[in-house]
Design a protein around this motif. Sequence first.
Motif, short mmCIF file in Angstrom:
data_model
loop_
_atom_site.label_atom_id
_atom_site.label_comp_id
_atom_site.label_asym_id
_atom_site.label_seq_id
_atom_site.Cartn_x
_atom_site.Cartn_y
_atom_site.Cartn_z
N VAL A 43 -90.93 12.41 -63.68
CA VAL A 43 -91.10 11.80 -65.00
C VAL A 43 -90.62 12.75 -66.09
O VAL A 43 -89.95 12.32 -67.04
N ALA A 44 -90.93 14.03 -65.95
CA ALA A 44 -90.48 15.01 -66.94
C ALA A 44 -88.95 15.02 -67.02
O ALA A 44 -88.39 15.13 -68.12
N GLY A 45 -88.29 14.87 -65.88
CA GLY A 45 -86.84 14.81 -65.88
C GLY A 45 -86.31 13.61 -66.65
O GLY A 45 -85.30 13.70 -67.36
N CYS A 46 -87.03 12.48 -66.54
CA CYS A 46 -86.63 11.28 -67.28
C CYS A 46 -86.87 11.45 -68.78
O CYS A 46 -86.07 10.99 -69.59
N VAL A 47 -87.97 12.11 -69.14
CA VAL A 47 -88.23 12.38 -70.55
C VAL A 47 -87.11 13.24 -71.12
O VAL A 47 -86.59 12.98 -72.21
N LYS A 48 -86.69 14.24 -70.35
CA LYS A 48 -85.59 15.10 -70.81
C LYS A 48 -84.31 14.29 -70.97
O LYS A 48 -83.56 14.48 -71.95
N GLU A 49 -84.06 13.36 -70.05
CA GLU A 49 -82.86 12.52 -70.15
C GLU A 49 -82.88 11.70 -71.44
O GLU A 49 -81.85 11.58 -72.13
N VAL A 50 -84.04 11.15 -71.78
CA VAL A 50 -84.16 10.34 -73.00
C VAL A 50 -83.93 11.20 -74.24
O VAL A 50 -83.20 10.80 -75.17
N VAL A 51 -84.52 12.39 -74.28
CA VAL A 51 -84.41 13.26 -75.45
C VAL A 51 -82.98 13.78 -75.60
O VAL A 51 -82.43 13.77 -76.72
N THR A 52 -82.37 14.23 -74.50
CA THR A 52 -81.02 14.79 -74.59
C THR A 52 -79.98 13.71 -74.87
O THR A 52 -78.89 14.02 -75.36
N HIS A 53 -80.30 12.45 -74.58
CA HIS A 53 -79.39 11.36 -74.90
C HIS A 53 -79.04 11.37 -76.39
O HIS A 53 -77.92 10.99 -76.78
N PHE A 54 -79.99 11.81 -77.22
CA PHE A 54 -79.78 11.84 -78.66
C PHE A 54 -79.37 13.22 -79.17
O PHE A 54 -79.17 13.40 -80.38
N GLY A 55 -79.28 14.20 -78.26
CA GLY A 55 -78.96 15.56 -78.69
C GLY A 55 -80.03 16.13 -79.61
O GLY A 55 -79.73 16.92 -80.51
N TRP A 56 -81.28 15.75 -79.35
CA TRP A 56 -82.37 16.11 -80.25
C TRP A 56 -82.80 17.56 -80.09
O TRP A 56 -82.89 18.07 -78.97
N SER A 57 -83.07 18.22 -81.21
CA SER A 57 -83.62 19.58 -81.18
C SER A 57 -84.66 19.70 -82.28
O SER A 57 -84.34 20.00 -83.42
N GLY A 58 -85.89 19.43 -81.93
CA GLY A 58 -87.00 19.48 -82.88
C GLY A 58 -88.27 19.03 -82.18
O GLY A 58 -88.29 18.85 -80.96
N PRO A 59 -89.36 18.86 -82.92
CA PRO A 59 -90.62 18.44 -82.31
C PRO A 59 -90.49 17.10 -81.60
O PRO A 59 -89.76 16.21 -82.05
N VAL A 60 -91.23 16.97 -80.49
CA VAL A 60 -91.22 15.74 -79.70
C VAL A 60 -92.66 15.32 -79.42
O VAL A 60 -93.47 16.14 -78.96
N GLY A 61 -92.97 14.08 -79.67
CA GLY A 61 -94.26 13.51 -79.28
C GLY A 61 -94.07 12.66 -78.04
O GLY A 61 -93.07 11.93 -77.93
N VAL A 62 -95.00 12.75 -77.10
CA VAL A 62 -94.88 12.02 -75.84
C VAL A 62 -96.21 11.32 -75.54
O VAL A 62 -97.27 11.96 -75.56
N THR A 63 -96.15 10.04 -75.24
CA THR A 63 -97.35 9.32 -74.84
C THR A 63 -97.48 9.33 -73.31
O THR A 63 -96.49 9.44 -72.60
#
Length: 249
Positions: A43-63
């Motif tokens: 699941v953590a790998g999938c969360v990373k895939e979602v975040v990196t899809h946007f090239g995001w670099s900043g705070p992340v909230g996860v439910t």
Amino acid sequence: MNVFGVDIGGSGIKGAPVDLDKGDLAEARHKVLTPHPSSPDAVAGCVKEVVTHFGWSGPVGVTFPGVVTGGTTRTAANVDARWVGRDAQSTLSYLLGLPVTVLNDADAAGVAEMSFGAGRGRGGTVILLTFGTGIGSAVFTDGKLVPNTELGHLELGGHEAEKRASSKAKEDEDLGWHHWARRVEKYLAHVEMLFSPELFIIGGGVSRKAEKFLPLIEGVRAEMVPAQLQNNAGIVGAAMAAAVAVGKG
């Protein structure tokens, strides 16, 4: 101000940057299927895939679909049991290399709805219920959250409520709207008997079709309305929690 939110569900993991001034997604969300088995690492790998899809670099909230205290996941009804006792916040922060805040999924959706949606400005007791793979709950008294309530696990008629009245149960048993509405009605009546809310907010993906079942529900005294943020509420609430954690909310 934009902050990233991710919503982990039993069937899908979705996320997007959120405009916290508007309480809405800043970009179209990206979604991947929840892996099976839904182990922490998968699941953590999938969360990373979602975040990196946007090239995001900043705070992340996860439910997370279960009880979360201090960033640690305490229950895992609809995901792999290996999540129980896991420091999810540290796991995800390490993997992403970003500050991460983890909270219960329905709590996140509820906070978003109380701030930007159907519960905005409402006092008294308000209960948000998310109907999806399970049934999540968020309980508010005069706008203040009572965290990790997990009302989907109430026993009703000898069954755990979410096994009978979730939208997954509707799909698995191929129930029509009338049949499923009767089950939801019994569940809402039971919750109302216990908590006497002034307002039920009905969330989850099925809230997009609220007109097909809410008018069929009878005998519930509380006002019933669909979630205005619908299935994006968890993403928005996750981003709100991340902003608060880093002092920007």
